[in-house]
Design an enzyme around this catalytic site. Structure first.
Site, PDB file in Angstrom:
ATOM      1  N   GLN A  11       0.832  -1.199   0.000  1.00  0.00           N
ATOM      2  CA  GLN A  11       0.000   0.000   0.000  1.00  0.00           C
ATOM      3  C   GLN A  11       0.869   1.252   0.000  1.00  0.00           C
ATOM      4  O   GLN A  11       1.905   1.304   0.665  1.00  0.00           O
ATOM      5  CB  GLN A  11      -0.878  -0.035   1.247  1.00  0.00           C
ATOM      6  CG  GLN A  11      -1.970   1.005   1.297  1.00  0.00           C
ATOM      7  CD  GLN A  11      -2.924   0.738   2.453  1.00  0.00           C
ATOM      8  OE1 GLN A  11      -3.072  -0.389   2.890  1.00  0.00           O
ATOM      9  NE2 GLN A  11      -3.563   1.772   2.942  1.00  0.00           N
ATOM     10  N   SER A  90       4.180  -6.309   2.833  1.00  0.00           N
ATOM     11  CA  SER A  90       2.888  -6.110   3.501  1.00  0.00           C
ATOM     12  C   SER A  90       1.745  -6.636   2.638  1.00  0.00           C
ATOM     13  O   SER A  90       1.663  -7.826   2.380  1.00  0.00           O
ATOM     14  CB  SER A  90       2.711  -4.630   3.860  1.00  0.00           C
ATOM     15  OG  SER A  90       1.584  -4.429   4.680  1.00  0.00           O
ATOM     16  N   LEU A  91       0.872  -5.761   2.158  1.00  0.00           N
ATOM     17  CA  LEU A  91      -0.200  -6.179   1.262  1.00  0.00           C
ATOM     18  C   LEU A  91       0.345  -7.009   0.107  1.00  0.00           C
ATOM     19  O   LEU A  91      -0.287  -7.975  -0.350  1.00  0.00           O
ATOM     20  CB  LEU A  91      -0.914  -4.946   0.710  1.00  0.00           C
ATOM     21  CG  LEU A  91      -1.827  -5.170  -0.503  1.00  0.00           C
ATOM     22  CD1 LEU A  91      -3.051  -5.969  -0.109  1.00  0.00           C
ATOM     23  CD2 LEU A  91      -2.210  -3.843  -1.140  1.00  0.00           C
ATOM     24  N   ARG A 115      -9.417  -7.756   4.853  1.00  0.00           N
ATOM     25  CA  ARG A 115      -8.211  -7.248   5.511  1.00  0.00           C
ATOM     26  C   ARG A 115      -8.190  -5.726   5.487  1.00  0.00           C
ATOM     27  O   ARG A 115      -7.919  -5.068   6.495  1.00  0.00           O
ATOM     28  CB  ARG A 115      -6.971  -7.793   4.801  1.00  0.00           C
ATOM     29  CG  ARG A 115      -5.619  -7.370   5.407  1.00  0.00           C
ATOM     30  CD  ARG A 115      -4.494  -7.981   4.566  1.00  0.00           C
ATOM     31  NE  ARG A 115      -3.166  -7.771   5.139  1.00  0.00           N
ATOM     32  CZ  ARG A 115      -2.362  -6.754   4.868  1.00  0.00           C
ATOM     33  NH1 ARG A 115      -2.777  -5.797   4.037  1.00  0.00           N
ATOM     34  NH2 ARG A 115      -1.153  -6.672   5.405  1.00  0.00           N
ATOM     35  N   HIS A 196       1.042  -2.381  11.109  1.00  0.00           N
ATOM     36  CA  HIS A 196       2.093  -3.266  11.604  1.00  0.00           C
ATOM     37  C   HIS A 196       2.536  -2.899  13.011  1.00  0.00           C
ATOM     38  O   HIS A 196       3.720  -2.963  13.345  1.00  0.00           O
ATOM     39  CB  HIS A 196       3.267  -3.314  10.618  1.00  0.00           C
ATOM     40  CG  HIS A 196       2.869  -3.873   9.286  1.00  0.00           C
ATOM     41  ND1 HIS A 196       2.554  -5.201   9.116  1.00  0.00           N
ATOM     42  CD2 HIS A 196       2.666  -3.277   8.083  1.00  0.00           C
ATOM     43  CE1 HIS A 196       2.205  -5.399   7.853  1.00  0.00           C
ATOM     44  NE2 HIS A 196       2.247  -4.249   7.217  1.00  0.00           N
ATOM     45  N   GLN A 245       1.075 -11.151  10.539  1.00  0.00           N
ATOM     46  CA  GLN A 245       1.633 -10.115   9.673  1.00  0.00           C
ATOM     47  C   GLN A 245       0.975  -8.755   9.872  1.00  0.00           C
ATOM     48  O   GLN A 245       1.618  -7.716   9.755  1.00  0.00           O
ATOM     49  CB  GLN A 245       1.516 -10.556   8.209  1.00  0.00           C
ATOM     50  CG  GLN A 245       2.242  -9.666   7.223  1.00  0.00           C
ATOM     51  CD  GLN A 245       1.347  -9.228   6.079  1.00  0.00           C
ATOM     52  OE1 GLN A 245       0.174  -8.936   6.273  1.00  0.00           O
ATOM     53  NE2 GLN A 245       1.916  -9.187   4.895  1.00  0.00           N
TER      54      GLN A 245
END
Length: 309
Positions: A11, A90-91, A115, A196, A245
């Site tokens: 992202q 991440s994503l 998510r 995160h 995560q």
């Protein structure tokens, strides 16, 4: 023999118009993005290609980014390019899951839609993130531990660039301490939540409930987990790692270094932007890094990869 990794951006790389040339000119890409629309009930072509504000809101950004990245992946496969391992920031880890064919696209799109919603809802206000430039990771870790409140490392992006996350006041306080400790710059990031960080633990737990009904297949190609920076080949590990995560540090630099240690010498970034390609130059200049975000990029990359073999 060259060994190639496909890597997928996270992202922040989104923009209006991303993937439009692939959608309009390559049938398999249109099929993927239309499938994402069908699964999620969103008009993904409108979200990705027409001027709007939603594209920068987490619950919409994530599915938009992923659908475009997976669409480009399908075009890359059609050109005969393959990988020996996959990873994403991440994503982007969900792009890696798609590339490793660990879940069906329908399941991946449905999970990422949830998510995005859960991460958006988890901490609508009160959180912050900041990029720390020019400071040793150990110093940053120590200052985060010593700062009152919730603050920790969100992303180990590359040497000299680490992102911290947590409560706004704690992130600000840690930032001041880091400047005193010698950080070159501390830059607040325009984000909609403290991604995160432990403040997102609840979002991860909700995601786990969605993942309970998802089938994880045997691996065709391994992927590297953000949480551990290790290769994943056991289907049983996938769901717990995806839950963790959401609130764990993204160990991107360590992931890339691990892939290089396993012999990977060519990295192809698939999706919007050139963020990961930029990180690669700071992590290790001895490997080849390409990015594919537009149709014209694909021809150049195919030529470059063939020449490197």
């Amino acid at each position: 023999m060259s060994k190639t990794a496909f890597i997928f951006p996270g992202q922040g790389a989104q923009y209006v118009g991303m993937g439009q040339d692939f959608y309009e000119k390559i049938p398999v890409c249109k099929k993927v993005i239309d499938k994402a629309s069908e699964v999620t009930g969103l008009d993904l072509p409108a979200l990705c290609f027409e001027e709007n504000e939603k594209i920068h809101i987490t619950e919409y950004t994530q599915i938009a980014m992923l659908s475009v990245s997976v669409a480009i992946l399908e075009a890359v496969w059609e050109q005969g390019l393959t990988s020996c391992v996959n990873a994403g920031l991440s994503l982007g880890e969900y792009g890696a899951l798609a590339a490793s064919k660990v879940m069906s696209l329908e399941d991946i799109f449905a999970v990422v839609r949830k998510r995005g919603i859960y991460m958006q809802e988890a901490v609508p206000t009160g959180g912050a993130m900041a990029a720390v430039l020019g400071c040793d990771a150990g110093v940053i870790e120590k200052i985060c531990q010593d700062t009152e409140g919730i603050v920790s490392i969100a992303n180990y992006n590359c040497p000299g660039q680490i992102v911290i996350t947590g409560e706004e006041s704690a992130v600000q306080a840690a930032g001041e301490s880091l400047k005193t400790a010698g950080a070159r710059r501390v830059l607040p990031l325009k984000v909609s939540g403290p991604f995160h960080s432990q403040m997102l633990t609840g979002a991860g737990q909700k995601l786990g409930e969605v993942l309970d009904s998802v089938t994880v297949c045997d691996f065709e190609v391994p992927y590297v987990s953000n949480v551990t920076a290790e290769y994943v080949t056991d289907p049983e590990q996938v769901k717990p790692l995806l839950v963790r995560q959401v609130s764990s540090s993204v160990r991107w630099q360590q992931s890339v270094e691990n892939m290089i240690s396993q012999g990977v010498d060519t990295f192809i970034e698939i999706g919007p932007g050139r963020t990961l390609t930029g990180f690669m130059r700071k992590i290790n200049r001895n490997v080849k890094a390409f990015n594919i975000e537009k149709l014209e990029d694909m021809e150049k990359v195919i030529k470059g990869v063939k020449e490197s073999c």
